[in-house]
Scaffold this active site. Structure first.
Site, PDB file in Angstrom:
ATOM      1  N   TRP A 143     -16.095   9.717 -13.924  1.00 58.96           N
ATOM      2  CA  TRP A 143     -15.329   9.460 -12.702  1.00 58.96           C
ATOM      3  C   TRP A 143     -14.824  10.743 -12.055  1.00 58.96           C
ATOM      4  CZ3 TRP A 143     -10.329  11.238 -12.766  1.00 58.96           C
ATOM      5  CH2 TRP A 143      -9.740  11.463 -14.029  1.00 58.96           C
TER       6      TRP A 143
ATOM      7  N   GLU B 245       0.831  -1.207   0.000  1.00 55.19           N
ATOM      8  CA  GLU B 245       0.000   0.000   0.000  1.00 55.19           C
ATOM      9  C   GLU B 245       0.864   1.255   0.000  1.00 55.19           C
ATOM     10  OE1 GLU B 245      -3.364  -0.010  -0.364  1.00 55.19           O
ATOM     11  OE2 GLU B 245      -2.991  -2.155  -0.662  1.00 55.19           O
TER      12      GLU B 245
ATOM     13  N   TRP C  60       1.923   1.624  -3.579  1.00 57.80           N
ATOM     14  CA  TRP C  60       0.852   2.203  -4.402  1.00 57.80           C
ATOM     15  C   TRP C  60       0.841   3.724  -4.263  1.00 57.80           C
ATOM     16  CZ3 TRP C  60      -1.947   0.614  -8.298  1.00 57.80           C
ATOM     17  CH2 TRP C  60      -2.259  -0.740  -8.460  1.00 57.80           C
TER      18      TRP C  60
ATOM     19  N   TRP D 107     -20.066   9.738 -21.206  1.00 61.46           N
ATOM     20  CA  TRP D 107     -20.607   9.677 -19.855  1.00 61.46           C
ATOM     21  C   TRP D 107     -22.020  10.254 -19.827  1.00 61.46           C
ATOM     22  CZ3 TRP D 107     -17.662   6.773 -16.924  1.00 61.46           C
ATOM     23  CH2 TRP D 107     -16.272   6.757 -17.111  1.00 61.46           C
TER      24      TRP D 107
ATOM     25  N   TRP E 185      -9.472   6.473  -8.597  1.00 59.52           N
ATOM     26  CA  TRP E 185     -10.679   6.651  -9.397  1.00 59.52           C
ATOM     27  C   TRP E 185     -10.483   6.168 -10.834  1.00 59.52           C
ATOM     28  CZ3 TRP E 185     -15.676   7.390  -8.841  1.00 59.52           C
ATOM     29  CH2 TRP E 185     -16.137   7.740  -7.565  1.00 59.52           C
TER      30      TRP E 185
ATOM     31  N   ASN F  69     -10.602   1.297   2.065  1.00 61.18           N
ATOM     32  CA  ASN F  69     -10.296   1.180   0.642  1.00 61.18           C
ATOM     33  C   ASN F  69     -11.290   0.299  -0.103  1.00 61.18           C
ATOM     34  OD1 ASN F  69      -8.379   1.761  -1.575  1.00 61.18           O
ATOM     35  ND2 ASN F  69      -8.083  -0.455  -1.557  1.00 61.18           N
TER      36      ASN F  69
END
Length: 487
Positions: free
Chosen positions: A378, A294, A297, A325, A401, A360
């Site tokens: 998004w 993590e 990331w 969208w 996202w 998360n």
């Protein structure tokens, strides 16, 4: 000033311990003037949520108290750094400026403009990451765009060690700091005489935020690494344990403190290394490695934003900027308010507005629901998260996202769409998380808690599902296929 200082400019490093630029400033042998500049452009930005601002102000107050305990105090200015910093340098006679780098496009422009306004030496440091942008590259010298090979390379590279402690008495004394008063064009005196609250800035508090200080960050890190990290691999996804206001099961709840620099990445990483060697159990060590992933990331997404700044406004894969969208303001509002009719989605969105945070797993579920089930851009969700998250980070938020939407680097494939009902059944089997945050469903039998529309009668005051997921899936697949997928 009789003994001209050097300036340490605090930004997202609100701590005195393990602070690379601050330690270097102290090693100069000159007294250190601790400075924070509250930029009105930041305060008023639509990208700066009030919960996060309130958390930062708490952290500033704690930093000021820590400095006062050493006989100093924080010089706090309110204004444009490009104007305040050179004025402060002139007033204080500062010999040099020290600061830790930030890597977002906005921060890079701000820092360069402030540095360009100065004539004194400026020293910057890579404190926010264990391995800064440019240090983790492919064999051909290009930035990685996929997480797994990035992590593989990241793990092989030497990491920074902890900074030297700043000796007691290294700072400019409080009485001297108090003399450094600047005047604005309209005669207002700067710096502020106390750390402001949101109310002092003419803003209203959105939610209560947790304790914010480097001492609190260290306490939470120790609490996590002493035992819970050894169950992190299985505990991080669970949403069904004993819920408190700040943590659950295997969650670390350290992201807000990393975000504001009340905790350094070195403290987190080397603490994890110690926890790894302290146990001989393979499963426990695997959990520690999962938590370190993590941290990787976090670094990966900062590298992506630095090397590919276009992701701040659009898709990493530009073809998805052509995706059709839907404009569905009523559905977007239902998602934001936690009234979609899908319990786990609603629980997570209400938790967000209650405590400025969600785990998360919940973030992935609600992001997939907005982008894939509702086919809403998004970026609407990214902005909403930045409005409310106390750990909202431009790089990590954007990366998460885009992963969920299928438009990013290591993106979830566009055809993989989270099923919120099965997700909550797997990760909140008894409905504990749902009942905590959606009180309308507390009396619903467990067999219906994940899909209350299947029970009779329907829960009073709780909406039916706002979307037919079977039709929504077909709609989403068609929209993505229309722009092509070249992965």
């Amino acid at each position: 000033m009789t003994n001209a200082p050097v300036i340490h400019w605090f930004r997202r490093d609100l701590r005195l311990t393990d602070n690379l630029a601050l330690a270097a400033a102290a090693q100069s042998g000159l007294p250190v003037l601790p400075v924070f500049i509250l930029d009105p452009a930041l305060v008023n930005s639509r990208r700066v949520g009030l919960p996060r601002l309130a958390f930062m102000l708490k952290g500033l107050a704690a930093l000021d108290m820590a400095l006062r305990a050493q006989g100093s105090r924080l010089w706090l200015g309110y204004g444009d750094p490009r104007l305040l910093m050179p004025a402060l340098v002139q007033l204080s006679g500062a010999q040099a400026l020290f600061y830790n780098r930030d890597y977002s496009p906005l921060a890079l422009r701000r820092d360069q403009a402030a540095v360009d306004s100065l004539t004194i030496p400026v020293h910057s440091f890579d404190d926010a990451l264990l391995l800064p942008p440019g240090s983790v590259m492919t064999e051909s010298g290009k930035p990685f765009t996929v997480f797994t090979p990035f992590k593989r390379k990241w793990l092989t590279l030497p990491k920074q060690t902890m900074a030297d402690p700043v000796p007691t008495g290294a700072y400019v004394d409080a009485a001297t700091v108090d003399t450094l008063r600047l005047q604005t064009a309209d005669g207002r005196e700067l710096p502020l005489q106390a750390i402001p609250s949101l109310a002092d800035l003419g803003l209203s508090a959105a939610i209560p935020v947790p304790a914010a200080s480097e001492a609190e960050a260290a306490r939470r890190l120790d609490d996590f690494l002493n035992q819970r990290v050894y169950h992190y691999a299985e505990g991080r996804n669970g949403m069904h344990g004993t819920v408190t206001d700040d943590t659950l099961g295997g969650w670390s709840f350290l992201s807000p403190y990393l975000r504001m620099g009340m905790l350094s990445p070195r403290q987190a990483y080397w603490g994890a290394r110690h926890a790894y060697t302290a146990t001989g159990q393979n499963q426990a060590r695997e959990s520690v490695e999962t938590w370190v992933s993590e941290l990787v990331w976090r670094e990966f997404y900062m590298h992506i934003l630095y090397h590919f700044p276009h992701v701040a406004a659009g898709s990493f894969r530009p073809q998805y900027d052509r995706l059709a969208w839907r404009y569905a303001p009523d559905e977007l509002a239902a998602w934001k308010e936690g009234m979609t009719g899908f319990p786990v989605v609603d629980a997570a969105m209400r938790q967000l507005k209650t405590m400025g945070w969600m785990p998360n797993r919940a973030r992935m579920i609600v992001a997939s629901f907005l982008a894939k089930d509702l086919l809403i851009d998004w970026r609407e969700g990214e902005r909403h998260f930045m409005d409310w998250l106390i750990d909202g980070d431009p790089a990590a938020n954007n990366g998460g996202w885009q992963w969920s939407a299928g438009t990013g680097t290591d993106a979830q494939p566009y055809f993989r769409i989270f099923n919120p009902t099965s997700q909550s059944g797997k990760f909140d089997p008894e409905g504990t998380y749902i009942r905590r945050w959606v009180p309308e469903l507390r009396a619903v039998p467990t067999r219906f808690i994940h899909a209350p529309w299947e029970g009779q009668p329907a829960p009073q005051g709780y909406p039916p599902p706002i979307v037919d997921r079977t039709l929504a899936r077909e709609r989403t697949l068609a929209a993505f296929k229309a722009v092509g997928d070249n992965r």
